[in-house]
Motif scaffolding. Structure first.
Motif, PDB file in Angstrom:
ATOM      1  N   ALA B 282     -20.337  27.535 -24.474  1.00  0.00           N
ATOM      2  CA  ALA B 282     -20.225  26.129 -24.060  1.00  0.00           C
ATOM      3  C   ALA B 282     -21.056  25.838 -22.819  1.00  0.00           C
ATOM      4  O   ALA B 282     -21.713  24.791 -22.731  1.00  0.00           O
ATOM      5  N   THR B 283     -21.032  26.751 -21.857  1.00  0.00           N
ATOM      6  CA  THR B 283     -21.782  26.483 -20.625  1.00  0.00           C
ATOM      7  C   THR B 283     -23.274  26.692 -20.835  1.00  0.00           C
ATOM      8  O   THR B 283     -24.089  26.023 -20.195  1.00  0.00           O
ATOM      9  N   ALA B 284     -23.663  27.588 -21.752  1.00  0.00           N
ATOM     10  CA  ALA B 284     -25.094  27.739 -22.045  1.00  0.00           C
ATOM     11  C   ALA B 284     -25.644  26.457 -22.673  1.00  0.00           C
ATOM     12  O   ALA B 284     -26.784  26.058 -22.412  1.00  0.00           O
ATOM     13  N   GLY B 294     -17.359  23.336 -29.220  1.00  0.00           N
ATOM     14  CA  GLY B 294     -16.047  22.952 -29.749  1.00  0.00           C
ATOM     15  C   GLY B 294     -16.114  22.634 -31.230  1.00  0.00           C
ATOM     16  O   GLY B 294     -15.228  23.000 -32.003  1.00  0.00           O
ATOM     17  N   ARG B 295     -17.159  21.931 -31.651  1.00  0.00           N
ATOM     18  CA  ARG B 295     -17.305  21.606 -33.079  1.00  0.00           C
ATOM     19  C   ARG B 295     -17.527  22.856 -33.898  1.00  0.00           C
ATOM     20  O   ARG B 295     -17.041  22.978 -35.025  1.00  0.00           O
ATOM     21  N   ILE B 296     -18.306  23.785 -33.357  1.00  0.00           N
ATOM     22  CA  ILE B 296     -18.570  25.027 -34.093  1.00  0.00           C
ATOM     23  C   ILE B 296     -17.250  25.779 -34.288  1.00  0.00           C
ATOM     24  O   ILE B 296     -16.927  26.211 -35.399  1.00  0.00           O
ATOM     25  N   TRP B 297     -16.481  25.901 -33.218  1.00  0.00           N
ATOM     26  CA  TRP B 297     -15.189  26.622 -33.327  1.00  0.00           C
ATOM     27  C   TRP B 297     -14.259  25.862 -34.297  1.00  0.00           C
ATOM     28  O   TRP B 297     -13.619  26.460 -35.145  1.00  0.00           O
ATOM     29  N   ARG B 335     -28.154  30.296 -31.287  1.00  0.00           N
ATOM     30  CA  ARG B 335     -28.518  31.377 -30.358  1.00  0.00           C
ATOM     31  C   ARG B 335     -27.504  31.478 -29.209  1.00  0.00           C
ATOM     32  O   ARG B 335     -27.169  32.572 -28.758  1.00  0.00           O
ATOM     33  N   ALA B 336     -27.012  30.340 -28.736  1.00  0.00           N
ATOM     34  CA  ALA B 336     -26.028  30.371 -27.639  1.00  0.00           C
ATOM     35  C   ALA B 336     -24.745  31.073 -28.092  1.00  0.00           C
ATOM     36  O   ALA B 336     -24.149  31.853 -27.338  1.00  0.00           O
ATOM     37  N   VAL B 337     -24.331  30.801 -29.329  1.00  0.00           N
ATOM     38  CA  VAL B 337     -23.112  31.423 -29.851  1.00  0.00           C
ATOM     39  C   VAL B 337     -23.349  32.921 -30.059  1.00  0.00           C
ATOM     40  O   VAL B 337     -22.513  33.759 -29.680  1.00  0.00           O
TER      41      VAL B 337
END
Lengths: 91, 353
Positions: B282-284, B294-297, B335-337
Motif C-alpha cells: 500500500a505504501t509503495a 485494498g482492492r487487490i486484497w 510489482r508492488a504486491v
C-alpha cells in the motif's frame, strides 16, 4: 499443587497467566476441570474468542471460551484482575 | 503475441457489463485463474464493471446499513433481546450503543462506497451488535451472527474502549466477510491470514473515515484502547509489527514465524507477516490504500480461489493473480504486491519468474 491457567487469543491477542491453589477448587470446579483434562481439545470457537490452557500435575487441557461450563466460569471469574501482566520478561 | 482465451473476451466483457451478480463473479473467477490474460481491453471491461455494479444495486434500496444494537445486560449465554437503538432511530441514552451504531455505519459505508460490497454477505445482511457483553469483559468478537462488545476491565483495556475503536469494529465485521467468502480456518497460517485480513480492512475502514492516504495513516490497530497496565500505543502495528506495545511479539518476516500452541497457533502473532506485506504494497503504491492494494486484497477474498486451509504463500500467489487481472501482470501494482511478499519472506524472487 497449583492450577496454572493461561488465557490467550481475544481481539487483543494478549497471553496472560494466573494460578490458583489446587485446594481452593470447589468440588464442582474440580470435576469440570477433570473432564477437560481427559478429553481432546475442540476446534476454535470462532474468531477473537479466548482460549484457555489449564495445567495441573503435568496434565493440560485446552478449553475454548464457548465450551466453558458454569462450574469453571466461576473459577475464571475469580481470576479477573489477577492475570499476570506485563509478562515477567517484559517488566 | 496474441493471448489465448478459453472464453472469448467479448463474452466475458458482456457478462461483466450485463450479467447477474453470480455470472459476474464467475467471470471474475475465470479471469483470475487465467494467467494468459494481459490485454488492456479485458482489464478495462473488468474495472468498468465494478462501479456499474454499485449503481445497479442502489435501486433495490441497498447502500444503506440496517443496524440494531442490543443490551447484553452483561450476560454471555444467550443472544440479547433488549434493543437500545435500531436503524434510523436518534441517539439513545447509552453512549456505548451510539458508538457501536456509528462504527457499524462507518464500516458498512466503507465496504459499500469503496468496494461496492453490500454488508457482510454482499446481500444487505442486517448488522447486529451487543454492548455490555459479560462483566469487565476485555474483548470484542464476531460470533458468526452478531458483533459482541465487552466493556473492558479498566486495567488492560479502557472502559468503553472497544465500541469507540472504529478499527476494532471494522476488524470484527470483516471476520464476517471472511466467513462468507474464503471461510479460512482459524488456526495456524490460515488463522493468521484470517486475522490479518481483519486487521487490513479494520485499518482501511479507519483510513477511509479519516480520508487518509497510505502515507498519512498510522497503520495502528487498537490505539486508545490500552488500559494503564499495558504500556504502548496500540495492539498491533502494520507498519512495524512487534512494536505496538511492551510485550508485542508479532513477527514481520517469515524467518521469525512463531510456532506456538497458544492463541490457536499464534493467529494474532503471525498475522504480523501478511499485515506488513499489505502495508509495504500500500505504501509503495501511495494514495488511498483502499483504491489499489485494498482492492487487490478484497477481490482476492471475493473471487475465492483460496482454499480454507491456505498458507501465506497460497494467499500471496492469489493476490498476485488478482493484481494481474485488475492492473496487468508486471504492472506497477503487480510489482508492488510481488515485492511486498518477497520482502516479508513469503515468496522468493525466483518463484515470481
Amino acid at each position: 499443587m497449583q492450577v496454572d491457567i493461561e488465557r490467550s487469543g481475544g481481539f487483543g491477542g494478549l497471553t496472560l497467566h494466573a494460578s490458583v491453589g489446587e485446594e481452593q477448587l470447589t468440588p464442582g470446579e474440580r470435576a469440570a476441570l477433570e473432564r477437560f483434562l481427559s478429553q481432546p481439545p475442540r476446534p476454535p470457537s470462532g474468531p477473537d474468542r479466548f482460549v484457555y490452557r489449564i495445567s495441573l500435575r503435568g496434565r493440560q487441557a485446552i478449553v475454548q471460551e464457548d465450551e466453558i461450563p458454569p462450574e469453571l466460569r466461576s473459577l475464571l471469574e475469580r481470576l479477573d484482575g489477577a492475570w499476570d501482566w506485563p509478562p515477567p520478561t517484559h517488566h | 503475441m496474441s493471448p489465448c482465451f478459453i472464453v472469448p473476451p467479448e463474452l466475458l466483457e458482456r457478462i461483466l457489463r450485463l450479467g447477474q451478480a453470480a455470472d459476474r463473479e464467475a467471470a471474475l473467477a475465470t479471469l483470475s485463474i487465467d494467467h494468459s490474460i494481459r490485454t488492456n481491453r479485458i482489464q478495462n471491461a473488468f474495472l468498468a464493471a465494478i462501479p456499474r455494479r454499485r449503481h445497479h444495486l442502489v435501486h433495490g434500496g441497498r447502500g444503506r446499513p440496517h443496524r440494531t444494537i442490543f443490551d447484553a445486560h452483561h450476560r454471555t449465554d444467550v443472544h440479547a433481546t433488549t434493543v437500545l437503538r435500531a436503524e434510523g432511530q436518534p441517539p439513545c441514552s447509552d453512549e456505548d450503543a451510539n458508538h457501536a451504531y456509528d462504527g457499524l455505519g462507518d464500516t458498512y459505508r466503507f465496504f459499500w462506497e469503496a468496494l461496492s460490497r453490500d454488508s457482510i454477505d454482499d446481500a444487505g445482511l442486517p448488522l447486529l451488535g451487543e454492548v455490555h457483553f459479560g462483566r469487565n469483559y476485555d474483548n470484542a468478537f464476531w460470533d458468526g451472527e452478531r458483533m459482541m462488545f465487552g466493556d473492558g476491565d479498566g486495567r488492560l483495556f479502557k472502559i468503553g474502549g472497544f465500541v469507540r475503536a472504529l478499527d476494532v469494529i471494522g476488524h470484527e465485521l470483516c471476520h464476517g466477510v471472511t466467513q462468507s467468502t474464503l471461510n479460512l480456518l482459524y488456526t495456524g497460517q490460515p488463522g493468521a491470514l484470517n486475522e490479518s485480513i481483519s486487521d487490513v480492512f479494520g485499518s482501511l475502514v479507519k483510513q477511509y473515515r479519516r480520508g487518509q492516504t497510505a502515507a498519512d495513516s498510522d497503520w495502528l490497530i487498537g490505539e486508545d484502547l490500552l488500559g494503564p497496565a499495558v504500556r504502548g500505543v496500540a495492539l498491533r502495528s502494520l507498519r512495524a509489527p512487534g512494536t505496538a506495545f511492551e510485550g508485542d511479539l508479532q513477527p514481520a518476516h517469515m524467518r521469525d514465524y512463531r510456532v506456538t500452541s497458544s492463541d490457536n497457533g499464534g493467529v494474532h502473532l503471525n498475522s504480523g507477516i501478511p499485515n506488513h506485506a499489505f502495508y509495504l504494497a500500500a505504501t509503495a503504491l501511495g494514495g488511498y490504500a483502499w483504491e489499489k492494494a485494498g482492492r487487490i486484497w478484497y477481490h482476492t477474498l471475493v473471487v475465492g480461489a483460496v482454499p480454507p486451509d491456505a498458507h501465506f504463500h497460497t494467499f500471496a500467489q492469489a493476490t498476485l493473480r488478482t493484481a494481474g487481472v485488475l492492473f496487468g501482470v508486471a504492472s506497477e501494482e503487480w510489482r508492488a504486491v510481488a515485492e511486498a511478499w518477497v520482502r516479508v519472506g513469503v515468496l522468493s524472487a525466483a518463484q515470481l519468474g
